[in-house]
Design a protein around this motif. Structure first.
Motif, PDB file in Angstrom:
ATOM      1  N   ASP A 254       0.861  -1.175   0.000  1.00 30.68           N
ATOM      2  CA  ASP A 254       0.000   0.000   0.000  1.00 30.68           C
ATOM      3  C   ASP A 254       0.903   1.232   0.000  1.00 30.68           C
ATOM      4  O   ASP A 254       1.993   1.223   0.564  1.00 30.68           O
ATOM      5  CB  ASP A 254      -0.946   0.031   1.209  1.00 30.68           C
ATOM      6  CG  ASP A 254      -0.225   0.097   2.544  1.00 30.68           C
ATOM      7  OD1 ASP A 254       0.473   1.088   2.810  1.00 30.68           O
ATOM      8  OD2 ASP A 254      -0.356  -0.854   3.342  1.00 30.68           O
ATOM      9  N   ILE A 285       5.002  -5.772  -6.171  1.00 32.49           N
ATOM     10  CA  ILE A 285       4.155  -4.621  -5.872  1.00 32.49           C
ATOM     11  C   ILE A 285       2.705  -5.038  -6.114  1.00 32.49           C
ATOM     12  O   ILE A 285       2.328  -5.352  -7.234  1.00 32.49           O
ATOM     13  CB  ILE A 285       4.528  -3.415  -6.745  1.00 32.49           C
ATOM     14  CG1 ILE A 285       6.007  -3.056  -6.569  1.00 32.49           C
ATOM     15  CG2 ILE A 285       3.645  -2.214  -6.415  1.00 32.49           C
ATOM     16  CD1 ILE A 285       6.495  -1.966  -7.507  1.00 32.49           C
ATOM     17  N   THR A 287      -1.500  -4.259  -4.774  1.00 36.49           N
ATOM     18  CA  THR A 287      -2.370  -3.297  -4.083  1.00 36.49           C
ATOM     19  C   THR A 287      -3.278  -3.979  -3.062  1.00 36.49           C
ATOM     20  O   THR A 287      -4.433  -3.583  -2.902  1.00 36.49           O
ATOM     21  CB  THR A 287      -3.236  -2.524  -5.102  1.00 36.49           C
ATOM     22  OG1 THR A 287      -4.072  -3.460  -5.807  1.00 36.49           O
ATOM     23  CG2 THR A 287      -2.381  -1.761  -6.085  1.00 36.49           C
ATOM     24  N   ASP A 291      -4.447   1.495  -2.280  1.00 36.91           N
ATOM     25  CA  ASP A 291      -3.920   2.021  -3.531  1.00 36.91           C
ATOM     26  C   ASP A 291      -2.421   2.276  -3.396  1.00 36.91           C
ATOM     27  O   ASP A 291      -1.892   2.501  -2.295  1.00 36.91           O
ATOM     28  CB  ASP A 291      -4.612   3.328  -3.902  1.00 36.91           C
ATOM     29  CG  ASP A 291      -6.073   3.139  -4.282  1.00 36.91           C
ATOM     30  OD1 ASP A 291      -6.476   1.992  -4.570  1.00 36.91           O
ATOM     31  OD2 ASP A 291      -6.808   4.146  -4.282  1.00 36.91           O
ATOM     32  N   ILE A 292      -1.734   2.281  -4.554  1.00 40.45           N
ATOM     33  CA  ILE A 292      -0.289   2.511  -4.601  1.00 40.45           C
ATOM     34  C   ILE A 292       0.002   3.468  -5.747  1.00 40.45           C
ATOM     35  O   ILE A 292      -0.470   3.261  -6.872  1.00 40.45           O
ATOM     36  CB  ILE A 292       0.492   1.201  -4.824  1.00 40.45           C
ATOM     37  CG1 ILE A 292       0.278   0.237  -3.649  1.00 40.45           C
ATOM     38  CG2 ILE A 292       1.978   1.472  -5.025  1.00 40.45           C
ATOM     39  CD1 ILE A 292       0.885  -1.143  -3.865  1.00 40.45           C
ATOM     40  N   ASP A 293       0.779   4.508  -5.473  1.00 41.72           N
ATOM     41  CA  ASP A 293       1.177   5.443  -6.527  1.00 41.72           C
ATOM     42  C   ASP A 293       2.469   6.152  -6.125  1.00 41.72           C
ATOM     43  O   ASP A 293       2.959   5.996  -5.006  1.00 41.72           O
ATOM     44  CB  ASP A 293       0.066   6.456  -6.798  1.00 41.72           C
ATOM     45  CG  ASP A 293       0.144   7.042  -8.222  1.00 41.72           C
ATOM     46  OD1 ASP A 293       1.026   6.616  -8.996  1.00 41.72           O
ATOM     47  OD2 ASP A 293      -0.677   7.918  -8.540  1.00 41.72           O
ATOM     48  N   LEU A 311       3.945  -6.262 -10.875  1.00 37.86           N
ATOM     49  CA  LEU A 311       3.065  -5.139 -10.563  1.00 37.86           C
ATOM     50  C   LEU A 311       1.632  -5.620 -10.709  1.00 37.86           C
ATOM     51  O   LEU A 311       1.217  -6.003 -11.802  1.00 37.86           O
ATOM     52  CB  LEU A 311       3.335  -3.963 -11.507  1.00 37.86           C
ATOM     53  CG  LEU A 311       2.396  -2.752 -11.388  1.00 37.86           C
ATOM     54  CD1 LEU A 311       2.478  -2.131  -9.999  1.00 37.86           C
ATOM     55  CD2 LEU A 311       2.722  -1.715 -12.461  1.00 37.86           C
ATOM     56  N   ALA A 313      -2.605  -4.976  -9.696  1.00 39.97           N
ATOM     57  CA  ALA A 313      -3.781  -4.339  -9.119  1.00 39.97           C
ATOM     58  C   ALA A 313      -4.733  -5.434  -8.641  1.00 39.97           C
ATOM     59  O   ALA A 313      -4.637  -6.596  -9.045  1.00 39.97           O
ATOM     60  CB  ALA A 313      -4.468  -3.451 -10.141  1.00 39.97           C
ATOM     61  N   LYS A 318      -6.117  -0.018  -6.668  1.00 44.82           N
ATOM     62  CA  LYS A 318      -5.421   0.126  -7.949  1.00 44.82           C
ATOM     63  C   LYS A 318      -4.073   0.801  -7.748  1.00 44.82           C
ATOM     64  O   LYS A 318      -3.839   1.493  -6.764  1.00 44.82           O
ATOM     65  CB  LYS A 318      -6.267   0.945  -8.921  1.00 44.82           C
ATOM     66  CG  LYS A 318      -6.542   2.376  -8.473  1.00 44.82           C
ATOM     67  CD  LYS A 318      -7.464   3.100  -9.443  1.00 44.82           C
ATOM     68  CE  LYS A 318      -7.750   4.532  -8.987  1.00 44.82           C
ATOM     69  NZ  LYS A 318      -8.665   5.231  -9.920  1.00 44.82           N
ATOM     70  N   TYR A 319      -3.196   0.554  -8.696  1.00 49.17           N
ATOM     71  CA  TYR A 319      -1.970   1.343  -8.754  1.00 49.17           C
ATOM     72  C   TYR A 319      -2.235   2.551  -9.644  1.00 49.17           C
ATOM     73  O   TYR A 319      -3.105   2.531 -10.518  1.00 49.17           O
ATOM     74  CB  TYR A 319      -0.779   0.517  -9.251  1.00 49.17           C
ATOM     75  CG  TYR A 319      -0.941  -0.134 -10.605  1.00 49.17           C
ATOM     76  CD1 TYR A 319      -0.730   0.580 -11.780  1.00 49.17           C
ATOM     77  CD2 TYR A 319      -1.287  -1.478 -10.712  1.00 49.17           C
ATOM     78  CE1 TYR A 319      -0.879  -0.008 -13.025  1.00 49.17           C
ATOM     79  CE2 TYR A 319      -1.439  -2.086 -11.948  1.00 49.17           C
ATOM     80  CZ  TYR A 319      -1.225  -1.344 -13.098  1.00 49.17           C
ATOM     81  OH  TYR A 319      -1.376  -1.930 -14.336  1.00 49.17           O
ATOM     82  N   MET A 323       3.837   5.369 -11.748  1.00 57.53           N
ATOM     83  CA  MET A 323       4.663   4.209 -11.405  1.00 57.53           C
ATOM     84  C   MET A 323       5.793   4.140 -12.434  1.00 57.53           C
ATOM     85  O   MET A 323       5.545   4.021 -13.636  1.00 57.53           O
ATOM     86  CB  MET A 323       3.827   2.933 -11.437  1.00 57.53           C
ATOM     87  CG  MET A 323       2.563   2.987 -10.591  1.00 57.53           C
ATOM     88  SD  MET A 323       2.891   2.945  -8.822  1.00 57.53           S
ATOM     89  CE  MET A 323       3.502   1.278  -8.627  1.00 57.53           C
TER      90      MET A 323
END
Length: 372
Positions: A254, A285, A287, A291-293, A311, A313, A318-319, A323
């Motif tokens: 996260d 990575i 989520t 969320d991840i950004d 990576l 989602a 969501k990412y 990224m």
């Protein structure tokens, strides 16, 4: 559907348990699996309409960069006992130019730490051997030129964490934590004890550390909403599996940016090797926790089994669109270098540039170009 592993909460502690994909207590870390990940149609692997889960399907047939038998390195690593200069890329890091050894120190050479396992805010812990796990929830704490090598640990617990008290979720430290020029060592613990544990879990700045003997390495999870997370110049290696563990060299679960759009998560110039036999991969990575950004991966060497970089989602999260993966090297002994599961988002990395298979026999270790 096979079960995945999640970090669940039991008696106020973060422990690992088997669960079906879905939302559990927070934080609940769904570990990567030892089967090839299912991916959306916009990626290099096969499509799946369900939440990420273990798969018995064969890895994708898309050609992936492979490890080569290499001639001697064109650019030798800094000498043992000498700190790697600032900006040294991950592919030149060794056990001798990171952590304590870079300063002529070792765990056994340091005096025993006599403080508590939950240091107060403002603490600076320097030049000691710490034989317990640490909870750095108080924040505003620095650990430097020290060895964290517990003799005892509850199975599934983490060696160092910034988490606070846990009920439905764990509290997050409100002030920065820094760990630098140190060693986090799980070698005094059995593989069963640490196979589902992280060397570090939470949010912090980790610089020039040597991390080894654990199940998983650097886990940026339960990162809160405001603080930056930085991993720079670390060497993660010699991870260990046990039972049905799913091991990550490093993972992000996260990193929401809604409350602080300026916060950043950076992995720069690290060497991360995940070669346990139960590997999700060097960098995973996903989520799961939110969320991840605003994530940047730059100058890293990602090595070992599974996929070197994943990576994903999913889980209702969501990412984001910031990224970035730039100038990394990949040494896959598993399914391949990289994959993306976008869960219908329709986009992958905002920037993917100058990423190559690792070849020490050529300038800048630039082997075959790697696609996301």
């Amino acid at each position: 559907m096979k079960k995945r592993l999640a970090v669940l909460l039991s008696g106020g502690a973060v422990v690992l348990a088997a669960c079906s994909p879905g939302h559990g207590a927070r934080p609940s870390l769904v570990a990567g699996d030892s089967g090839a990940p299912s991916t959306s149609t916009s990626t290099s692997a096969s499509s799946s309409g369900s939440e990420p889960g273990p798969s018995s399907a064969a890895p994708p047939t898309t050609p992936q960069p492979t490890s080569l038998v290499k001639p001697p390195a064109v650019q030798p690593p800094p000498a043992t006992g000498t700190p790697a200069p600032a900006g040294t890329p991950g592919w030149l890091l060794t056990a001798g130019n990171t952590g304590l050894a870079a300063h002529g120190l070792s765990c056994d050479s340091l005096p025993l730490y006599k403080g508590g396992d939950a240091p107060p805010a403002g603490a600076v812990i320097s030049g000691v051997r710490i034989e317990t796990s640490l909870t750095l929830f108080a924040g505003d704490i620095t650990i430097e030129k020290s060895c964290v090598r517990p003799n005892q640990l509850n199975e599934g617990s983490h060696i160092v964490t910034t988490n606070g008290p846990c009920e439905d979720s764990c509290q997050v430290t409100g002030s920065p934590v820094t760990i630098r020029d140190s060693e986090i060592d799980g070698s005094k613990l059995s593989a069963t004890t640490i196979a589902k544990s992280c060397a570090f879990l939470g949010v912090a700045t980790l610089q020039r550390n040597y991390v080894h003997g654990m199940g998983s390495g650097i886990c940026f999870f339960n990162t809160g909403k405001t603080l930056d997370a930085v991993a720079e110049g670390n060497y993660v290696t010699k991870l260990r599996a046990g039972g049905d563990s799913h091991n990550d060299g490093a993972t992000v679960r996260d990193f929401p940016t809604g409350s602080n759009p300026e916060r950043r998560l950076v992995f720069r110039n690290n060497r991360i090797d995940c070669s346990t036999g139960n590997d999700t991969g060097a960098m995973f990575i996903q989520t799961y926790g939110g969320d991840i950004d605003n994530v940047t991966l730059e100058g890293n060497l990602l090595e070992g089994g599974g996929y070197n970089l994943g990576l994903e989602a999913g889980f209702g999260n969501k990412y984001g669109r910031n990224m970035r993966a730039v100038d990394n090297r990949f040494n896959s002994t598993g399914w391949g270098a990289s994959y993306v599961t976008d869960k219908g988002l329709g986009y992958k990395w905002a920037e993917w540039r100058d990423n190559f298979a690792n070849n020490p026999g050529v300038a800048e270790n630039e082997g075959q170009a790697v696609s996301p």
